[in-house]
Enzyme design. Structure first.
Site, mmCIF file in Angstrom:
data_model
loop_
_atom_site.group_PDB
_atom_site.id
_atom_site.type_symbol
_atom_site.label_atom_id
_atom_site.label_comp_id
_atom_site.label_asym_id
_atom_site.label_seq_id
_atom_site.Cartn_x
_atom_site.Cartn_y
_atom_site.Cartn_z
ATOM 1 N N SER A 144 0.856 -1.176 0.000
ATOM 2 C CA SER A 144 0.000 0.000 0.000
ATOM 3 C C SER A 144 0.895 1.230 0.000
ATOM 4 C CB SER A 144 -0.887 -0.035 1.261
ATOM 5 O OG SER A 144 -1.636 1.153 1.375
ATOM 6 N N ASN A 199 -10.171 5.609 0.848
ATOM 7 C CA ASN A 199 -10.470 5.829 2.263
ATOM 8 C C ASN A 199 -11.620 6.823 2.464
ATOM 9 O OD1 ASN A 199 -7.135 5.130 2.743
ATOM 10 N ND2 ASN A 199 -8.656 4.137 4.054
ATOM 11 N N GLU A 222 -11.046 0.780 -3.811
ATOM 12 C CA GLU A 222 -11.358 0.470 -2.418
ATOM 13 C C GLU A 222 -12.013 1.682 -1.742
ATOM 14 O OE1 GLU A 222 -7.809 -0.927 -0.502
ATOM 15 O OE2 GLU A 222 -8.691 -0.940 1.502
ATOM 16 N N LYS A 271 -10.139 -7.200 7.304
ATOM 17 C CA LYS A 271 -9.170 -6.858 8.346
ATOM 18 C C LYS A 271 -9.741 -7.354 9.660
ATOM 19 C CE LYS A 271 -7.568 -2.506 6.319
ATOM 20 N NZ LYS A 271 -7.619 -1.028 6.437
HETATM 21 O O1 OSB Z 1 -7.344 1.740 4.182
HETATM 22 O O2 OSB Z 1 -6.276 -0.063 3.967
HETATM 23 C C1 OSB Z 1 -6.406 1.027 4.512
HETATM 24 C C2 OSB Z 1 -3.465 1.668 6.826
HETATM 25 C C3 OSB Z 1 -4.093 2.241 7.888
HETATM 26 C C4 OSB Z 1 -5.447 2.450 7.850
HETATM 27 C C5 OSB Z 1 -6.168 2.079 6.718
HETATM 28 C C6 OSB Z 1 -5.536 1.495 5.638
HETATM 29 C C7 OSB Z 1 -4.154 1.311 5.681
HETATM 30 C C8 OSB Z 1 -3.366 0.797 4.564
HETATM 31 C C9 OSB Z 1 -2.027 0.158 4.895
HETATM 32 O O3 OSB Z 1 -3.677 0.903 3.414
HETATM 33 C C10 OSB Z 1 -2.059 -1.304 4.725
HETATM 34 C C11 OSB Z 1 -0.828 -1.980 5.284
HETATM 35 O O4 OSB Z 1 -0.769 -2.224 6.501
HETATM 36 O O5 OSB Z 1 0.078 -2.281 4.521
HETATM 37 MG MG MG Z 2 -8.447 0.690 2.771
#
Ligand code: OSB
Ligand code: MG
Length: 377
Positions: A144, A199, A222, A271
């Site tokens: 990510s 997000n 996403e 998650k």
């Molecule tokens: O939206 O997937 C997300 C990290 C913190 C909060 C939300 C997200 C994320 C990431 C990082 O995208 C994913 C990772 O841990 O590599």
């Molecule tokens: Mg996400």
């Protein structure tokens, strides 16, 4: 669907909670903000047969989720840990049920559940992967990538991760940093497996902009809209050829069932923290597998504890897309486990040792601890 063979109950003597501040190797920017230090809660379940480790994946501010670290600390110390300790003997599969009286706070509950599960499985000498039903010895590793200063910097950063061997790239987007960023990555690297994560930064009014992403043939988009926008996500999904994947909205197996029934998502990000634990995560996996809906394992910048547990979860058969399970070094110079996850030919190994299968690096754990409390019966 193979069902889980329950772990033997444990006698819970104490729960130790710690807040850690772990420096990140580089700032991580999303549509909701920038982090330079990972603030995380580590949970230790103490039993007569040994300890178990869990991780509460809240962040310092309630921006990805309504949960945040100080709130989780409060509910854990005042309500959740005392409620669990009051039971004395606890079956890991009963942890979240025992805490049902406390509404919400899923990340906090998930961290406690993982610590109890880890303690129980270590005592039995059983691995977390075999317990959950893992069918692979290694899982493909996606990364990510946070929002960078400009599209050229993004291309540099993505190029570095591709050189390291990551098999799928996810870039964070927000209004004004979407089409050009995605176009730059496509122009530089051609048809690599690519997806975007908003997000929750958009509304249905942005549907025309989001439809412009269709030409990049992304694996998925996403969480474009808000957590509670299940109906709007269904409306948007009809406007896009890019598959809609939900993250923030999927707070439980029930939410997953609703999203699938409404057509709000074609793919799910799972998650364990967000849904209240690894067992709830498996329930969502099972539901999606039965419905023919692809899932992948999301991440929350986990330490070596949660990262090992995520690798085990991602080894279940329904996880058909690469997860956000990168090497520990993508986020940390020093992890709190003795064998941090590494990238090997684009894959991360599923640990096979007892419990989550990693050992704690006590010196690192102490170094990053900024707050500590031990709750006893
Ligand atoms: O939206 O997937 C997300 C990290 C913190 C909060 C939300 C997200 C994320 C990431 C990082 O995208 C994913 C990772 O841990 O590599
Ligand atoms: Mg996400």
């Amino acid at each position: 669907m193979p069902s889980i063979r329950p772990a033997a109950p444990v006698t819970l003597d104490a729960v130790e909670l710690r807040v850690l501040h772990m420096p990140l190797v580089s700032p991580f920017t999303t549509s909701f903000g920038t982090e330079t230090v990972r603030e995380v809660i580590i949970v230790t379940a103490e039993t007569p047969d040994g300890r178990g480790w869990g991780e509460v994946v809240t962040q310092s501010e309630p921006s990805y989720s309504s949960e945040y670290t100080q709130g989780a600390w409060d509910v854990l110390t005042r309500f959740l840990a005392p409620a669990l300790l009051g039971r004395r003997i606890v079956a890991p599969e009963e942890v979240t049920g025992a805490l049902h009286r406390i509404v919400g706070h899923r990340m906090a509950k998930a961290g406690l559940e993982l610590a109890v599960l880890d303690a129980a499985l270590r005592a039995e000498g059983r691995s977390f992967g075999s317990y959950l039903g893992a069918e692979k010895s290694r899982v493909p590793s996606g990364v990510s990538v946070g929002i960078q200063s400009d599209p050229a910097a993004l291309v540099d950063t993505v190029g570095g991760y591709l050189d390291e061997g990551y098999v799928r790239i996810k870039i964070k987007i927000k209004p004004g940093r979407d089409i050009d960023d995605t176009a730059a990555v496509r122009a530089a690297f051609g048809s690599i497996p690519l997806q975007v994560d908003a997000n929750s930064a958009y509304t249905l009014q942005d549907a025309d902009t989001l439809a412009e992403l269709d030409r990049f043939e992304l694996l998925l988009i996403e969480q474009p809209l808000q957590e509670d926008d299940l109906v709007d996500h269904a409306t948007l999904a009809k406007r896009l050829t890019t598959p809609v994947c939900l993250d923030e909205s999927i707070v439980s197996d029930k939410a997953a069932a609703d999203a699938l029934a409404l057509g709000s998502a074609a793919i799910l990000n799972i998650k364990a923290g967000r849904v209240g634990g690894y067992l709830e995560a498996v329930a969502i996996h099972d539901r999606a597998l039965a419905a023919g809906v692809p899932v992948w394992c999301g991440g929350m910048l986990e330490t070596g504890i949660g990262r090992a547990a995520n690798a085990a979860l991602a080894a279940l058969p329904g996880f058909t897309l690469p997860g956000d399970i990168s090497a520990s070094a993508r986020f940390y110079d020093r992890d709190i486990v003795t064998e941090p996850a590494v990238l090997d030919d684009g894959y991360v190994r599923v640990p096979t040792g007892p419990g989550v299968g990693v050992e704690i690096d006590t010196a690192a754990l102490e170094r990053f601890t900024v707050r500590r409390e031990r709750i006893t019966r």
